[in-house]
Motif scaffolding. Structure first.
Motif, PDB file in Angstrom:
ATOM      1  N   GLY A   1      -7.832   4.846   1.393  1.00  0.00           N
ATOM      2  CA  GLY A   1      -7.998   5.603   0.236  1.00  0.00           C
ATOM      3  C   GLY A   1      -7.370   6.975   0.503  1.00  0.00           C
ATOM      4  O   GLY A   1      -6.927   7.639  -0.659  1.00  0.00           O
TER       5      GLY A   1
ATOM      6  N   SER B   1      -4.265   9.960   1.849  1.00  0.00           N
ATOM      7  CA  SER B   1      -2.852  10.187   1.608  1.00  0.00           C
ATOM      8  C   SER B   1      -2.141  10.787   2.742  1.00  0.00           C
ATOM      9  O   SER B   1      -2.978  11.519   3.553  1.00  0.00           O
ATOM     10  CB  SER B   1      -2.759  11.057   0.111  1.00  0.00           C
TER      11      SER B   1
ATOM     12  N   ARG C   1       2.393   3.592  -5.304  1.00  0.00           N
ATOM     13  CA  ARG C   1       1.724   4.330  -4.149  1.00  0.00           C
ATOM     14  C   ARG C   1       2.173   5.255  -3.446  1.00  0.00           C
ATOM     15  O   ARG C   1       1.928   6.280  -3.195  1.00  0.00           O
ATOM     16  CB  ARG C   1       0.812   3.484  -3.483  1.00  0.00           C
TER      17      ARG C   1
ATOM     18  N   ASN D   1      -0.289   7.443  -1.061  1.00  0.00           N
ATOM     19  CA  ASN D   1      -1.251   7.678  -1.545  1.00  0.00           C
ATOM     20  C   ASN D   1      -2.135   6.312  -1.604  1.00  0.00           C
ATOM     21  O   ASN D   1      -1.471   5.214  -1.668  1.00  0.00           O
ATOM     22  CB  ASN D   1      -1.296   8.296  -3.111  1.00  0.00           C
ATOM     23  N   SER D   2      -3.495   6.412  -1.703  1.00  0.00           N
ATOM     24  CA  SER D   2      -4.235   5.329  -1.764  1.00  0.00           C
ATOM     25  C   SER D   2      -4.013   4.369  -0.845  1.00  0.00           C
ATOM     26  O   SER D   2      -3.619   3.184  -1.005  1.00  0.00           O
ATOM     27  CB  SER D   2      -4.241   4.558  -3.222  1.00  0.00           C
TER      28      SER D   2
ATOM     29  N   LYS E   1      -3.966   1.931   2.535  1.00  0.00           N
ATOM     30  CA  LYS E   1      -4.685   0.559   2.771  1.00  0.00           C
ATOM     31  C   LYS E   1      -4.397   0.332   4.186  1.00  0.00           C
ATOM     32  O   LYS E   1      -3.306   0.846   4.832  1.00  0.00           O
ATOM     33  CB  LYS E   1      -4.180  -0.407   1.862  1.00  0.00           C
TER      34      LYS E   1
ATOM     35  N   SER F   1     -10.420   1.235   8.059  1.00  0.00           N
ATOM     36  CA  SER F   1     -11.199   0.831   6.918  1.00  0.00           C
ATOM     37  C   SER F   1     -12.517   1.186   6.916  1.00  0.00           C
ATOM     38  O   SER F   1     -13.052   2.044   7.800  1.00  0.00           O
ATOM     39  CB  SER F   1     -11.299  -0.885   7.014  1.00  0.00           C
TER      40      SER F   1
END
Length: 122
Positions: free
Chosen positions: A15, A17, A66, A83-84, A86, A122
């Motif tokens: 989540g 950046s 993203r 960004n965002s 994962k 995560s």
């Protein structure tokens, strides 16, 4: 002769950046087009995005939305805003450069950087 030095890789939580930078030195003709690739463990190197001197961009479909590529021609630097993030974005991110955008996109440019590690937890 073009030298490329990446920076900005880090460990970041999902989540979050990051902004990667790639500073070039040498023949400016050789950096008419610049780009970013990435390689995850056990996977092939894949295109993230590319950009020409006039700002024309090319993104891998999976990276659209993203990731944003940009460049500062005066500083001979290309950036990748991510960004965002994962966990599957975890990879070594490589900068590349070539006189031709097609060669950068095609993965056979004249110059590659050494890479910078991005790890997304995560």
């Amino acid at each position: 002769q073009v030298q490329l030095v990446e920076s900005g890789g880090a460990l970041v939580q999902a989540g979050g950046s990051l902004r990667l930078s790639c500073a070039a030195s040498g023949n400016i003709f050789g950096i008419n087009a610049m780009g970013w690739y990435r390689q995850a463990p056990g996977k092939q190197r894949e295109l993230v995005a590319a950009i020409s001197r006039d700002g024309t961009t090319n993104y891998a479909d999976s990276m659209k939305g993203r990731f944003t590529i940009s460049r500062d021609n005066a500083k001979k630097t290309v950036y990748l805003q991510m960004n965002s993030l994962k966990p599957e974005d975890t990879a070594v991110y490589y900068c590349n450069a070539d006189p031709l955008l097609s060669r950068v996109v095609g993965g056979n440019p004249r110059s590659w950087g050494q890479g910078t590690q991005v790890t997304v937890s995560s």
